[in-house]
Structure formats: structure tokens, C-alpha cells
Design an enzyme around this catalytic site. Structure first.
Site, PDB file in Angstrom:
ATOM      1  N   GLU A 139       1.024  -1.040  -0.107  1.00 25.35           N
ATOM      2  CA  GLU A 139       0.027  -0.004   0.038  1.00 25.35           C
ATOM      3  C   GLU A 139       0.885   1.164   0.077  1.00 25.35           C
ATOM      4  O   GLU A 139       1.848   1.139   0.599  1.00 25.35           O
ATOM      5  CB  GLU A 139      -0.892   0.088   1.495  1.00 25.35           C
ATOM      6  CG  GLU A 139      -1.741   1.163   1.506  1.00 25.35           C
ATOM      7  CD  GLU A 139      -2.676   0.958   2.691  1.00 25.35           C
ATOM      8  OE1 GLU A 139      -3.620   1.834   3.016  1.00 25.35           O
ATOM      9  OE2 GLU A 139      -2.605   0.078   3.431  1.00 25.35           O
ATOM     10  N   LYS A 191      -9.010   2.998  -2.182  1.00 24.09           N
ATOM     11  CA  LYS A 191      -9.493   2.126  -0.822  1.00 24.09           C
ATOM     12  C   LYS A 191     -10.959   2.439  -0.323  1.00 24.09           C
ATOM     13  O   LYS A 191     -11.271   3.543  -0.316  1.00 24.09           O
ATOM     14  CB  LYS A 191      -8.513   2.744   0.129  1.00 24.09           C
ATOM     15  CG  LYS A 191      -8.449   1.628   1.513  1.00 24.09           C
ATOM     16  CD  LYS A 191      -6.969   2.028   2.255  1.00 24.09           C
ATOM     17  CE  LYS A 191      -7.057   1.088   3.590  1.00 24.09           C
ATOM     18  NZ  LYS A 191      -5.719   1.558   4.211  1.00 24.09           N
ATOM     19  N   CYS A 238      -5.405  -3.138   1.951  1.00 28.65           N
ATOM     20  CA  CYS A 238      -5.208  -3.299   3.538  1.00 28.65           C
ATOM     21  C   CYS A 238      -6.669  -3.444   4.230  1.00 28.65           C
ATOM     22  O   CYS A 238      -7.343  -4.560   4.076  1.00 28.65           O
ATOM     23  CB  CYS A 238      -4.449  -2.250   3.996  1.00 28.65           C
ATOM     24  SG  CYS A 238      -3.716  -2.612   5.593  1.00 28.65           S
TER      25      CYS A 238
END
Length: 690
Positions: free
Chosen positions: A58, A127, A183
Site C-alpha cells: 500500500e 481504498k 489493506c
């Protein structure tokens, strides 16, 4: 680069495999140019290893742990410039790069995953879930991307697709479709990667920062394994490593790749040097499993058919192809675990599944006796062990078991002796019935040449003996108020290596029906090694394990050689390999041959089950594998189904499957094997081409 081989069989892409890698490149906090050089260096290293898609952590371009520096325009401008640089370099790199970077759009900053291929940004996925608890403050800097669908964003100097509705599909490699999440997304109860899988992605890639604390590695493994199993996909995870700021946190650079709940490969953690973690993913196996698992398809329907509204971004990274090997753990014995601890666990489960099933059948029928034919071979030995433990569980004397050894024309003194020693050691009611006189009479009655002294040892000669043994057992069970415990195993049922009807195909209850030959060998070893019985029994078991597998229906030759089962139908270790991949996964014959060739061509490579004897570590060339696979296909698809359609009851033991018509396998008895045989012939090279 790759060794070019003319025939496509040797190219893993032909069979739907995709080489996936995770990377922990060199990184320096807020040094965008340095980080870009690290990304490029790992891309070039991955290309040299023929990687198809490379996953970075990330925010790998900017670095993750730089807090309010994410809001600095100079940083974000530098990110834009280096994306363009990486895109330009990627023109000559035959690997799809999936990297993380912060990107701006309409006055917002998004934590993004970029897919880059051959000089273009394919698309950008933001994200969805931003952690903002304990040590995390991402909402301070980033906007969530949950509602970003059907959009575009500027990246690398071009306007490219942007949103959580993107899938990336290879235009030439069947099944190679990947989706992205970042994540925290896979810590969420509603994981974006799950929706991507329901939309058609076979591979989910997770770019993660994820600082390390005690026990967190196990949690990542748990989530990655669960994601790959529940979403019926492969799951790759790459976390930030050395070079991130350690002002308040630490990083371990963990990379791992799972496929259908099985760990393919994982990285060395806390490594200061850049690391590639590589595995070849079987996209066809994933698609085959989805076809079988209607729950997955029902879930896709219940989710509103995401395949209808996800945007598919086509790409072709133009891999070199050819014979680039296979970087993937392949179990030579798919029914037998490699690790000793797992082997112990599986043997414990398998043995107790059989015992528990037999106990329930005894409770339901209350027989006065259990009748078993004891040959001194593997199958009857194991069935007797299961029956003995069932009696122990129920508090019944082992004499409840009536064991009969029935020597015929080919019975050796060694197996006859072992049969008697085993029955005596276990303490069953033991008797012997010599079937030769009755067999001679039957052969004489049907006019068989053997009755006139001719050495004709054909199928009829063999089946007369096999049939008589079962006939005796059924009559004895009636006489003694009991029923016959079957001994035939899963491998024999797959190959039709049993006499139909009044023969070893039939019993009242078959405890071995779900256990393949290769596992039975380990189960017997396990019962000895774990002291399930006494030392006298253990000594006999070791002797039986050392005996050649034989039906012993044909007299030994003049030089003393006995009839060999494996010389007739092929090595059980290969047949069980074929059975697993065809029965459990529905793989094409050429695909199975490709896997078998990589698993068995070199005895010195790969992992063998714990404690496997050196002298038995065999290897097979492609022609040998193809020859036995052809025989397997003929026997399995065109010859044996009528026997399986009339199986007695017996427990399923392995997730690899069973062949009961009431369970895993339903098939017509009058099918032909032509399709499988043609696919094998067309998919493999001519012997002179390799």
C-alpha cells in the site's frame, strides 16, 4: 529469459496458470524518486522470473507512514511525475505492476491501487474502508472510495478508469481476471474483494501497509486463507517492510499467496533486502470449483449480479511463454499430507471417521458377528484394524469379528502367514477356508481349460476365486448372524479393479470405500507409529507394508515372481494423483499430465511426505505418465462406472472425494472415454518433440 519450447504443452499459460508475485521493494519515507527506483528494480527482477502480475504494498510509491506529509502538494506532484516515469519504463516489462499511491481528484486525496501494463495505467481502484482507530488516522488525509463507480482519474498523464467497480481481464490467458483491494478492506465485514470475486475475479490482490505487532501475522494468514476459501479465488497479500518510518510503528514486509484456502508461498519476514514471493496460480482450478459450488453462484445472484455492472479492463502483457517451469507446491500424494504434524492429524481423522461410521452401523443393526476376509494385504489389514477399534469403542469382544483367510491358486506363504499372525495378534475369531477345491470344481463345471491342466490364467480364472471368497463370506455372515465388512479401497473402485457382484466389489458395509490406496498405506503406518495396538500387531503391520501389492490370483511364475497389480493397472501413486485432480477438480487430462510431469519427473526436487523411504522415491518421464494416464481414463470413464453405481454403503473420508452414486460422483454406466482420450492426445507433444 525463458527457454522457448515449440509445443504449447510446456507453457504454464496453456493450462490456465498465472505467475503471481508479491514484492517488498526498497522504500524511504517521502522519497518518491527513491521509491520509484525500488518499484522499477523489483519489476525488472520479476520480469526476469517470468512473473505475470506483481503486487506491491500500500502507498508503495509515496511510503505509508508519513502522516500529514500526505497533504503536501510537493509530495503529490512528485507522485504524479514518478507514476509517469514508471509507466514509461513499463513499456519494456512483460509484467503487470500493481502499486500503491496517493492520487488527487476533485479536491480529495484517495489511497489508490494502480494497475500498470506495457506503458499504460489500466485503471485505479481507491481504498474503500479507511481505518481511523488506535494507531490509524487515515480519514485525516484520505477520502473513502466506496461510492466511486464509473469514474475516471488522471494518473501518469492520462485520464484512466477509476472506481471500485474495476476488474482486469487478460485477453489471451483463460481465467486470468484480477480485482484489487487495499489493506483495511479485507478487515471489513463487507470485503470489496468478495464483490470483485463474485463479479468474476479469480485473483484478488491486496496492497497493504499493516504495521506489525505480536500475533498480527497469524491474523493476516487467517484473513487471507478465509478470503481465498470463501470467495473461491486466489488471494495475494503484500505488506510494507523495511524503510517505512518507525517513529511509532514497525513493519515486517509480509507477503503471502493463497489459493482456495491453501497456502502457496509466503515471504521471509523482517528482511531488510527487497524480496519477491512467487507462486503459479491455477485459474482453471478456481473456475472449475465455482462451477461445482452453486453457493458461490447463488451469492453472485443475491448480490445483484455484479458481473453485469463491473467494468472489465482488457490487457495483454505479452509474456514470453515457453517452458518456464512451474513455481507451485504440488503434492505427489494429494491424499497424503507432506508435513508430519498434518499427517498425524489427517490419519487420526481418517481412522476415526471409519471407526465412527462402522460403530454407528453396528449400533443400527446389532449384528452377532462382523465377517471379514483377511488376505494379508493392505486393504483387508486396515479394515480389520478399523473393525477391531470399533469393537473396542462399543465394549464388544474382538472375537465378535470373524476373520477368514481363504488361500487360492496364487496365495503366497508370506501373505497367508501374515494373515494368520494379524488375526491372532488382534484376537479375532480366525479360520481358514481353502477355496482351491471349490474353484477347481467350478472351473471344471464351466469347461475352463485350467480344469484340463492348461495354464490359462485369464479373467475368468481370477474372478472364480474372487467370487468364491465373497460368496463364502456372505454365506458365513448369514450362518453367524452378522454381515460382511468390505475391504476394497477408493483407488480400486476408480479403476474398476474389483470383481462385480459376487466379488470383492460387494459387501454389507465397506469402511474403505472412501480411502485411496496411498492413504491406506499411511494409515497402517500411523496405527503402528502411534501405538494404536500392541507390539505384536505392529510387527505384523510392518511386514504387510513391505509386501508387494498383488491380488494373488495367478500362481507365481517359474522364477518365483508373483502377480503384480501395479504392473497391470499402473502405479497407485500415479493413479491416485490422476484420481484426485480429475475427481476433485474436474481438470482436463492434459492439465493433469502437466501437473504430474512437474510433480514426478525428478525425485530430487519438491517435498515428499515426512519419513518417506528413499528407496521408494520414484520418478516418471512424460511418456510414462501419459501412458498410465490414458489407461486410467479408459478404466475410469469407459469401463468401471457400472461397478460404482452399485456400491454398498461406506463413509466418505477425504475432501478429495468419494465415488458413491449417492455422494460425490454420479455418472452414466454406458459413457465413453473418447473426449478425454482425444484431449490427452491433442494436448500433449509427440514423444519426439520434447
Amino acid at each position: 529469459m525463458a527457454d522457448k519450447t515449440p509445443h504449447p504443452f510446456f507453457d504454464l499459460h496453456t493450462h490456465g496458470f498465472v505467475r503471481v508475485a508479491t514484492s517488498t521493494p526498497q522504500v524511504r519515507t517521502a522519497d518518491i524518486a527513491f521509491n520509484a527506483r525500488g518499484i522499477i528494480a523489483e519489476a525488472e527482477r520479476a520480469a526476469a522470473r517470468n512473473v505475470d502480475v506483481l503486487l506491491y504494498p500500500e502507498l508503495s510509491l509515496s511510503s505509508y507512514a508519513m502522516d500529514d506529509l500526505h497533504l503536501q502538494a510537493a509530495i503529490l506532484d512528485a507522485v504524479d511525475a514518478e507514476i509517469a516515469h514508471i509507466v514509461e519504463v513499463s513499456r519494456s516489462i512483460p509484467t503487470v505492476l500493481v502499486s500503491g499511491a496517493p492520487l488527487r481528484r476533485n479536491g480529495r486525496i484517495y489511497n489508490c491501487a494502480l494497475a500498470i501494463c506495457r506503458g499504460a495505467v489500466l485503471g485505479v481502484v481507491p481504498k474503500s474502508f479507511l481505518p481511523n482507530y488506535r494507531e490509524y488516522y487515515e480519514k485525516r488525509w484520505f477520502a473513502h472510495g466506496r461510492d466511486c463507480v464509473g469514474l475516471t482519474i488522471e494518473a501518469g498523464g492520462s485520464e484512466v478508469p477509476f472506481g471500485t467497480d474495476l476488474l482486469f481481464k487478460h485477453s489471451a490467458i483463460p481465467g486470468f481476471v484480477f480485482g484489487l483491494e487495499i489493506c483495511e478492506d479485507f478487515w471489513s465485514p463487507t470485503q470489496p474483494g468478495t464483490m470483485a470475486a463474485l463479479a468474476g475475479a479469480t485473483l484478488i490482490l491486496n496492497l497493504s501497509a499493516s504495521n506489525i505487532v505480536i500475533g498480527k501475522s497469524d491474523e493476516r494468514h487467517l484473513l487471507s486463507r478465509a478470503s481465498s476459501a470463501r470467495s473461491v479465488c486466489a488471494y495475494a497479500y503484500s505488506a510494507s517492510g523495511h524503510g517505512e518510518s518507525t517513529t511509532d510503528l514497525a513493519w515486517d514486509g509480509q507477503g503471502m499467496i493463497y489459493e482456495l484456502g491453501e497456502l502457496m508461498v509466503e515471504s521471509v519476514r523482517f528482511d531488510r533486502e527487497p524480496e519477491l514471493c512467487i507462486a503459479d496460480i491455477d485459474c482453471q482450478r478456481i473456475l472449475n470449483e465455482r462451477m461445482r459450488m452453486q453457493t458461490f453462484n447463488d451469492a453472485a445472484e443475491a448480490a445483484g449480479r455484479p458481473e453485469d455492472w463491473y467494468r472489465l479492463i482488457a490487457f495483454d502483457h505479452e509474456p514470453d511463454g515457453g517452458d518456464i517451469g512451474l513455481e507451485r507446491p504440488i503434492r505427489r500424494f494429494p491424499f497424503v499430507p507432506n508435513r508430519q504434524g498434518k499427517l498425524d492429524d489427517d490419519c487420526y481423522e481418517a481412522f476415526n471417521i471409519q471407526v465412527s461410521a462402522l460403530v454407528r452401523r453396528i449400533e443400527a443393526t446389532n449384528p452377532k458377528s462382523l465377517v471379514i476376509g483377511i488376505s494379508g494385504g493392505l486393504d483387508s489389514t486396515h479394515a480389520l484394524l478399523v473393525a477391531a477399534r470399533a469393537c473396542d469403542t462399543l465394549g464388544l469382544p474382538r472375537s465378535t469379528i470373524r476373520g477368514y483367510t481363504m488361500p487360492g491358486f496364487g496365495t503366497s506363504e508370506g501373505t497367508r502367514s501374515n494373515a494368520w499372525k494379524l488375526m491372532k495378534a488382534i484376537g479375532v475369531t480366525a479360520e481358514e477356508i481353502d477355496i482351491k477345491p471349490t474353484a477347481r470344481l467350478m472351473l471344471e463345471n464351466i469347461g475352463h481349460p485350467f480344469a484340463d491342466g492348461e495354464p490359462v490364467y485369464d479373467t475368468t480364472f481370477e474372478n472364480v476365486q474372487a467370487g468364491l471368497r465373497t460368496d463364502y463370506l456372505f454365506r458365513l455372515s448369514g450362518q453367524h448372524g452378522g454381515w460382511v465388512v468390505g475391504t476394497g479401497d477408493l483407488s480400486e473402485l476408480a479403476l474398476g479393479w474389483c470383481t462385480y457382484g459376487v466379488g470383492d466389489q460387494m459387501s454389507h458395509y465397506n469402511v474403505n470405500a472412501g480411502v485411496p490406496k496411498t492413504l491406506i498405506q499411511y494409515l497402517i503406518s500411523w496405527t503402528s507409529a502411534t501405538d494404536q495396538f500392541d507390539e505384536e500387531t505392529d510387527a505384523v503391520l510392518l511386514s504387510i507394508l513391505d509386501t508387494e501389492i498383488s491380488p494373488e490370483l495367478v500362481p507365481a511364475s517359474e522364477d518365483g515372481a508373483i502377480q503384480s497389480t501395479e504392473a497391470k493397472i499402473g502405479p497407485y501413486e500415479l493413479n491416485d494423483f490422476f484420481l484426485h485432480h480429475i475427481l476433485r477438480w474436474g481438470q482436463k487430462p492434459s492439465h493433469v499430465a502437466f501437473l504430474a510431469w512437474h510433480a514426478w519427473r525428478d525425485a530430487k526436487t519438491g517435498v515428499w511426505p515426512a519419513g518417506f523411504p528413499e528407496a521408494r522415491k520414484n520418478e516418471y518421464d512424460l511418456d510414462t505418465i501419459a501412458g498410465w494416464l490414458e489407461k486410467f481414463l479408459r478404466r475410469f470413464f469407459a469401463f468401471s462406472q457400472f461397478k460404482r453405481s452399485a456400491l454398498p454403503n461406506g463413509p466418505k473420508v477425504s475432501s478429495g472425494g468419494a465415488l458413491s452414486p449417492r455422494g460425490d460422483w454420479r455418472a452414466p454406466s454406458d459413457a465413453v472415454a473418447d473426449v478425454w482420450l482425444a484431449e490427452l492426445r491433442n494436448g500433449l507433444p509427440h514423444p519426439t518433440s520434447d
